[in-house]
Design an enzyme around this catalytic site. Structure first.
Site, short mmCIF file in Angstrom:
data_model
loop_
_atom_site.label_atom_id
_atom_site.label_comp_id
_atom_site.label_asym_id
_atom_site.label_seq_id
_atom_site.Cartn_x
_atom_site.Cartn_y
_atom_site.Cartn_z
N HIS A 38 9.31 -35.12 29.75
CA HIS A 38 9.87 -35.70 28.54
C HIS A 38 9.33 -37.13 28.38
CE1 HIS A 38 12.65 -35.79 25.18
NE2 HIS A 38 12.95 -37.04 25.55
N SER A 79 11.92 -37.87 20.67
CA SER A 79 13.16 -37.60 21.38
C SER A 79 14.35 -37.73 20.42
CB SER A 79 13.29 -38.54 22.57
OG SER A 79 14.33 -38.12 23.43
N ASP A 109 9.61 -30.40 30.13
CA ASP A 109 10.73 -31.08 29.48
C ASP A 109 11.89 -30.09 29.38
OD1 ASP A 109 12.48 -32.50 27.87
OD2 ASP A 109 11.19 -32.48 26.08
#
Length: 361
Positions: A340, A204, A310
């Protein structure tokens, strides 16, 4: 920037129970918050108070209070403990309060080779540049599994967070960590880590950091010797832009990671006044960084992981397209469904990352 907790491979019935309790506590905090922010109108997200959305309180002295608390795990440096992976914390820069957690597979400690022979993974945690630390249970568990599954030395870097320290602070800390590793006299690194096989990895926001730190490291590769970076593994990297992508529009009110949350994270992490088309957020602006030519010359191998569930997935695919246009050796690993954070939070998906990592070795 995971908003759900991972479920590590169980070692006992007791550990399973503890993991479930921790997960439920975090879900209670996080799902309540994302349900609220996801109910906001998409067009109004740009005007919403990012501190309110992220549950952060600005203090008069310039610091910030994060109301959401996430579980943390202690290191395990004692070799007498029945754990497959040992870990310890070391200071990188005391003035910046940066540090690293090093993970060493027990098998390497019990059977030391004549020469350092374990790949070195430098890992950057996620959290939107705003949340989490290297000792957060979510990422600690992932690094333990990775060190054990791939038989690698893992160095997880704890960098300065925004909004106290906006970008490029995290990038600077991450590159400083590479120089610290290069010059370190730590015995775990000196005896077991093969500095000629170093990979940068992040999830991320950590994927964004790995990419931008990688650009900086490539530009000064000669000064990092004997540390030799061989590639980057970017797990659902956090990128953005002012023009909405189809996946952002499709998943704007996703309960796991709504658009209002990502917009707020950019507001608090980018330089003051910068838009999401800043180079820190959007790697495709102006045709991408010129340093990508250097990465191609260094023959780095890059892998980008993502999934259709995501909202950031289109950004990740854009990055793969950019790297291919620069003739960088890149592989895109994209999966249907998911969410995600799934490659860290779901042990079965983590194995896909570990498998690819082992092929690079």
């Amino acid at each position: 920037m995971p908003l759900l907790l991972s479920f590590p491979n169980p070692q006992s019935k007791y550990s399973v129970g503890i993991t479930i309790v921790i997960a439920l506590l975090c879900l209670h905090l996080l799902v309540f918050r994302v349900v609220v922010v996801s109910s906001m109108d998409l067009s109004s997200s740009s005007s919403e108070d990012p501190y309110k959305i992220l549950n952060i309180i600005p203090n008069p002295n310039g610091t910030f209070t994060r109301l959401d608390k996430y579980p943390e795990s202690p290191s395990s440096p004692d070799p007498t403990l029945p754990t497959p992976v040992l870990s310890k914390d070391l200071t990188i820069d005391q003035s910046k309060h940066t540090w690293a957690r090093i993970y060493l597979p027990r098998q390497a400690l019990n059977n030391p080779p004549p020469n350092p022979n374990l790949p070195l993974i430098v890992f950057y945690h996620g959290g939107g540049f705003v949340f989490y630390h290297a000792n957060s249970t979510y990422f600690h568990d992932f690094c333990v599994r990775m060190a054990n599954a791939t038989q690698s030395v893992v160095v997880s870097v704890d960098y300065r967070l925004a909004p106290e320290h906006r970008l490029p602070a995290a990038y600077e800390d991450s590159v400083q960590a590479l120089h610290w590793i290069r010059a370190s006299n730590d015995l775990w690194l000196a005896r077991h880590a093969d500095f000629s096989r170093c990979y940068l990895m992040g999830e991320s926001a950590g994927g964004n950091i790995a990419y931008n730190a990688g650009l900086r490291a490539a530009a000064e590769a000669d000064h990092l010797r004997p540390l030799k970076i061989k590639g980057m593994l970017l797990i659902q990297p956090f990128f953005g832009g002012t023009k909405r992508t189809p996946s952002e529009l499709r998943l704007a009110k996703d309960l796991n990671l709504p658009l209002a949350v990502t917009d707020s994270m950019w507001k608090l992490s980018l330089p003051v006044g910068a838009s999401r088309d800043h180079e820190y957020s959007n790697p495709t602006v102006n045709g991408g960084s010129n340093v990508l030519d250097k990465i191609r010359e260094l023959q780095w191998r890059v892998a980008v992981f993502g999934c259709d569930g995501d909202q950031l997935v289109d950004r990740q695919k854009e990055l793969v397209t950019l790297l291919k246009s620069k003739r960088v050796h890149v592989v895109g690993q994209f999966y249907g469904g998911g969410r995600h954070g799934i490659f860290v939070g779901d042990a079965s998906m983590s194995t896909k990352v570990f498998h690819l990592l082992k092929t690079l070795h």
